[in-house]
Design an enzyme around this catalytic site. Structure first.
Site, short mmCIF file in Angstrom:
data_model
loop_
_atom_site.label_atom_id
_atom_site.label_comp_id
_atom_site.label_asym_id
_atom_site.label_seq_id
_atom_site.Cartn_x
_atom_site.Cartn_y
_atom_site.Cartn_z
N ASP A 1 0.30 -3.37 -22.21
CA ASP A 1 0.18 -1.98 -21.55
C ASP A 1 -1.30 -1.89 -20.86
O ASP A 1 -2.16 -2.00 -21.51
CB ASP A 1 0.19 -0.85 -22.69
CG ASP A 1 0.00 0.50 -22.41
OD1 ASP A 1 0.46 0.80 -21.19
OD2 ASP A 1 -0.32 1.16 -23.27
N GLU B 1 3.70 -2.43 -18.24
CA GLU B 1 3.94 -1.16 -17.84
C GLU B 1 3.78 -0.97 -16.10
O GLU B 1 2.70 -1.49 -15.86
CB GLU B 1 3.10 -0.11 -18.70
CG GLU B 1 3.49 1.18 -18.08
CD GLU B 1 3.13 2.10 -19.23
OE1 GLU B 1 3.42 2.08 -20.30
OE2 GLU B 1 2.26 2.96 -18.66
N ASP C 1 -1.90 2.54 -27.63
CA ASP C 1 -1.71 1.34 -26.55
C ASP C 1 -0.97 0.14 -26.94
O ASP C 1 -0.30 -0.51 -26.53
CB ASP C 1 -3.14 1.11 -25.87
CG ASP C 1 -3.79 2.17 -25.51
OD1 ASP C 1 -3.88 2.58 -24.52
OD2 ASP C 1 -4.47 2.70 -26.74
#
Lengths: 179, 179
Positions: B7, B68, B141
């Site tokens: 992420d 992501e 996260d």
């Protein structure tokens, strides 16, 4: 002092090397564009840019690197790729311990042409004049990379002094706090 | 199959490793966050993220990496740093020849919770349930990185097949054109 200017982009990443020394006109050492095909995955394109930039640094051994500062406010569909390419440029330079400066497009336009809203043609024409070239480097990304290097040579020294002073001030503050 | 979920972020880059094999529940191998200080220059922060991700790959030897996908439409002030960090993640994985997939936040939410608009707490709760953890990994996260890895394990195989088919179709087109 030798500066590598990088105009980050995923499809065309402009690169320009300029030499400058006190009291002498600036001279262009090399200029070009690292291209990557839009048909490749983004990750491969970024690796191509990384390798290309590494090769430019290997060949020209710049003393500093100037990268265009990218802004989120741009509504261009290419802004994510540009930001990713700029991240690669920063890492390639930082890994080698090269000093890095970031200049905004309007800082570059103002530095080379005296007008922060100058268009591509005006910037190209001023790059030609400053570096005494026979014609504007093409594509515009290549000219922009040279303009970045010029901006850095003209502004860089002053900016470095300001940053060093600020870093010293910060360090001094920290020392005061930890006592 | 072992997947590293990333992420991307400049201040906190979430990383999570998940193992999956057919007919068995997914298992968490490791989870964490690579942090960089906002007081450092962006270039140094990106190098820290690069080194951190390299170390995670060295240690856990994933078969694939899921990152992501970042969008420009976000009006967050951190979007440029996120894009730059995502570029680093892509390069670190691509340099090693690891297969990379990008999943959007809503794909991840839909995959783990069945709802593309799930909130952070719902995603965290589903990650806990899927991986049979005692509590949600913190910060968010870290949980998001695990959710990315889970999404990839569940969606990845199908997506890879689609991409391979499209690449083959493209290659076939090229052959036809060049004839």
């Amino acid at each position: 002092m030798r500066v590598l200017g990088i105009d980050p982009g995923l499809t065309r990443c402009g690169v320009g090397v300029v030499d400058g020394s006190v009291g002498r006109p600036l001279t262009m050492v090399d200029v070009g564009v690292i291209r990557t095909s839009a048909s490749l995955p983004v990750a491969e394109r970024l690796v191509t840019i990384e390798r290309g930039l590494d090769a430019w640094i290997e060949e020209h051994r710049p003393d500093a690197v100037a990268v265009e500062r990218v802004f989120a406010r741009s509504d261009s569909s290419t802004i994510m790729g540009t930001a990713q390419a700029s991240g690669i440029a920063l890492v390639v330079a930082a890994r080698r311990g090269l000093p890095i400066a970031m200049h905004t497009p309007s800082e570059v336009k103002a530095a080379v042409s005296g007008n922060g809203r100058a268009d591509k043609a005006q910037v190209g024409a001023m790059v030609v004049r400053i570096l005494r070239l026979s014609e504007p480097p093409k594509p515009a990304d290549a000219a922009d990379a040279l303009a970045l290097a010029i901006t850095h040579l003209w502004r860089g020294a002053a900016q470095s002094r300001i940053e060093a002073a600020m870093a010293n001030a910060k360090a001094a503050q920290k020392i005061v706090r930890t006592r």
